[in-house]
Design an enzyme around this catalytic site. Structure first.
Site, short mmCIF file in Angstrom:
data_model
loop_
_atom_site.label_atom_id
_atom_site.label_comp_id
_atom_site.label_asym_id
_atom_site.label_seq_id
_atom_site.Cartn_x
_atom_site.Cartn_y
_atom_site.Cartn_z
N LYS A 110 0.76 -1.16 0.14
CA LYS A 110 -0.03 0.01 -0.04
C LYS A 110 0.90 1.32 0.03
CE LYS A 110 -4.30 -2.22 0.99
NZ LYS A 110 -3.69 -3.49 0.99
C1 LIG Z 1 -4.32 -4.66 0.65
C2 LIG Z 1 -3.57 -5.87 0.59
C3 LIG Z 1 -3.72 -6.86 -0.26
C4 LIG Z 1 -4.82 -6.93 -1.42
O1 LIG Z 1 -4.80 -5.96 -2.43
P1 LIG Z 1 -5.94 -5.28 -3.32
O2 LIG Z 1 -5.39 -4.42 -4.20
O3 LIG Z 1 -7.21 -4.94 -2.31
O4 LIG Z 1 -6.57 -6.69 -4.23
C5 LIG Z 1 -2.72 -8.18 -0.33
N1 LIG Z 1 -1.87 -8.15 0.34
C6 LIG Z 1 -1.78 -7.25 1.36
C7 LIG Z 1 -0.66 -7.57 2.16
C8 LIG Z 1 -2.53 -6.22 1.38
O5 LIG Z 1 -2.20 -5.16 2.15
#
Ligand SMILES: *Cc1c(COP(=O)(O)O)cnc(C)c1O
Length: 472
Positions: A110
């Protein structure tokens, strides 16, 4: 480049305008009027660029209303605290390599988008002479990435709701140890959905939203999707560095993406449609496998919060995938009427049925999918550790599990590493019996004093808190 709504009811807008909005006014999502395209010559020109330079080039195709030199300054600042290569690739054998997206301040992917969003939000607010009070709900990764990206920024503050006692001690420390004046942690007596509902109530009150300058940085934010497109290009360039120059043009790689809200893989879908030679996009789901079901059958049946399992890859525990509408829009030949029709079908019967289109998912878009379970996750963490000495996090392990069943000869398989194992240390201990080491910085964070306001699940209390602390 301008942006329209998947449901057809929005005047075309420039990039910087869509950044400040959540949903389009008609309830749809902003998408480019036409995706930019990138040819082989441009790809070769990009080969020599650093990650921040590449990010400025790719984002420049989306943010045509922001001068290129301003973008370059923002991407340099966004990734300044990352390692030199920002996104390292490393092989784990059997034709699979990991794409390291978790080198940022909160140890999850993120950060890749949120660090840029923090820069560009501050920039746009300055230009428009506006302020923004971000209100969000988090079950862990998104909230900490947002807070770390926006801390100390002028013209923006963050009100982040989290469920009291439901996050790991690591996640709590990552958020609550921040003491910046513009960061407000609110621990709500309830579960994540209660937090989410409070946010929805406030942002549904348009007068309150306008008066208090409320905004969001959730996973449908177009700035986040655009920033994530960059690392697909970067990964392809680094893989093809090792390929003889005459074979680079059109050299195909596949990606596997641990998925929840369909944000990360949507960025890969954009990259492919922009002309990057991606053979397959493999969607990895955990036990909450609504998306795997959709890509295998064409039937999309979101689940209620009560039917959402709490798993050991918690950041993928979703019951409806908020970005899927952008894929559906392309699938349905960019027809807003057909998009609206699909949601109407879902409202009336609890699912929509696009099984007639399902064969196109793979043949036209290269998307395939699979589901991984707790046992798979543990076994994969164990086997990767045994063969390479590497420790991968549970979400990445879901990716590696599914990737293994889609590896093809001569097509490099790249698995996106979406978090560092330290964030989910209990599951690592369960898998391999190892207690992870924490760096001195992480240790210090875990022991730092925490700043959080506890609150009942009460809309009036939240309104009063925001009125008192919001920027204006
Ligand atoms: C948010 C997240 C995901 C999922 O990603 P999306 O964009 O919601 O599909 C997968 N792994 C981790 C560690 C995350 O923080």
């Amino acid at each position: 480049m301008r942006y329209i709504s998947t449901r057809g009811g929005m005047q075309p807008q420039p990039f910087s305008e869509t950044l400040l909005e959540g949903l389009a006014p008609d309830g749809g999502l902003a998408v480019p009027e036409q995706l930019p395209t990138v040819d082989a010559e441009t790809l070769e020109r990009w080969r020599a660029l650093t990650y921040p330079q590449l990010a400025a080039e790719v984002l420049g195709l989306f943010a045509t209303d922001i001068p290129r030199e301003d973008l370059a300054r923002m991407t340099a600042a966004a990734y300044a605290d990352f390692p030199d290569d920002v996104v390292p690739l490393r092989s784990i054998g059997d034709g699979i390599a990991l794409v390291g997206l978790s080198e940022g301040p909160t140890l999850a992917f993120k950060d890749m988008a949120m660090q840029f969003l923090g820069q560009v939000l501050a920039y746009v607010l300055e230009k428009k002479d506006r302020v923004l009070n971000i209100v969000g709900a988090t079950s862990g990764d998104t909230g900490s990435a947002a807070e770390h990206a926006l801390r100390g920024k002028e013209r923006v503050s963050v009100f982040m709701l989290s469920p009291q006692g439901r996050m790991s001690s690591f996640q709590r420390a990552q958020m609550y140890s921040l003491d910046d004046a513009n960061v407000h942690n609110i621990a709500v007596e309830g579960v994540f959905d209660d937090c989410q509902n409070l946010v929805k109530k406030l942002s549904g009150d348009l007068d309150f939203k306008r008066e208090q300058h409320l905004g969001a940085v959730n996973s449908i934010n177009l700035g986040r999707i655009a920033a994530q497109v960059v690392y697909y290009f970067w990964a392809w360039l680094r893989v093809t560095d090792a390929v003889e120059p005459e074979f680079r043009d059109g050299f195909e790689v596949s990606f596997t993406v641990p998925s929840g809200n369909f944000g990360n893989i949507l960025s890969g879908f954009f990259a492919k449609n922009m002309g990057l030679p991606i053979r397959r996009l493999v969607l990895a789901a955990n036990e909450n496998n609504v998306l795997d079901e959709f890509f295998r059958t064409g039937i999309y049946r979101p689940r209620s919060a009560a039917d959402t399992h709490a798993t050991s890859s918690p950041s993928m525990d979703i019951s409806k995938a908020s970005n899927l509408e952008r894929f559906i829009f392309e699938l349905l030949e960019r027809s807003p009427e057909r998009v609206v029709g699909a949601w109407a079908e879902l409202d009336s019967q609890g699912f929509f049925d696009l099984s007639a289109e399902q064969p196109r998912f793979e043949s036209e878009f290269g998307i395939v999918s699979g589901t991984s379970t707790h046992a798979d996750r543990l076994e994969t963490i164990r086997s990767v550790h045994e063969s390479t000495g590497e420790i991968i996090d549970p979400h990445t392990a879901d990716g590696v599990t599914i990737a293994r069943s889609f590896v093809e000869a001569d097509v490099p398989m790249l698995v996106l590493e979406t978090a560092k194992p330290q964030k989910f240390a209990e599951t690592i201990t369960e898998a391999i019996g190892v207690d992870l080491d924490f760096s001195p910085e992480l240790q210090q964070m875990l022991e730092a004093p925490q700043h959080v306001t506890e609150m009942a699940d009460d809309e009036q209390a939240l309104r009063a808190f925001i009125e008192q602390h919001a920027l204006r």
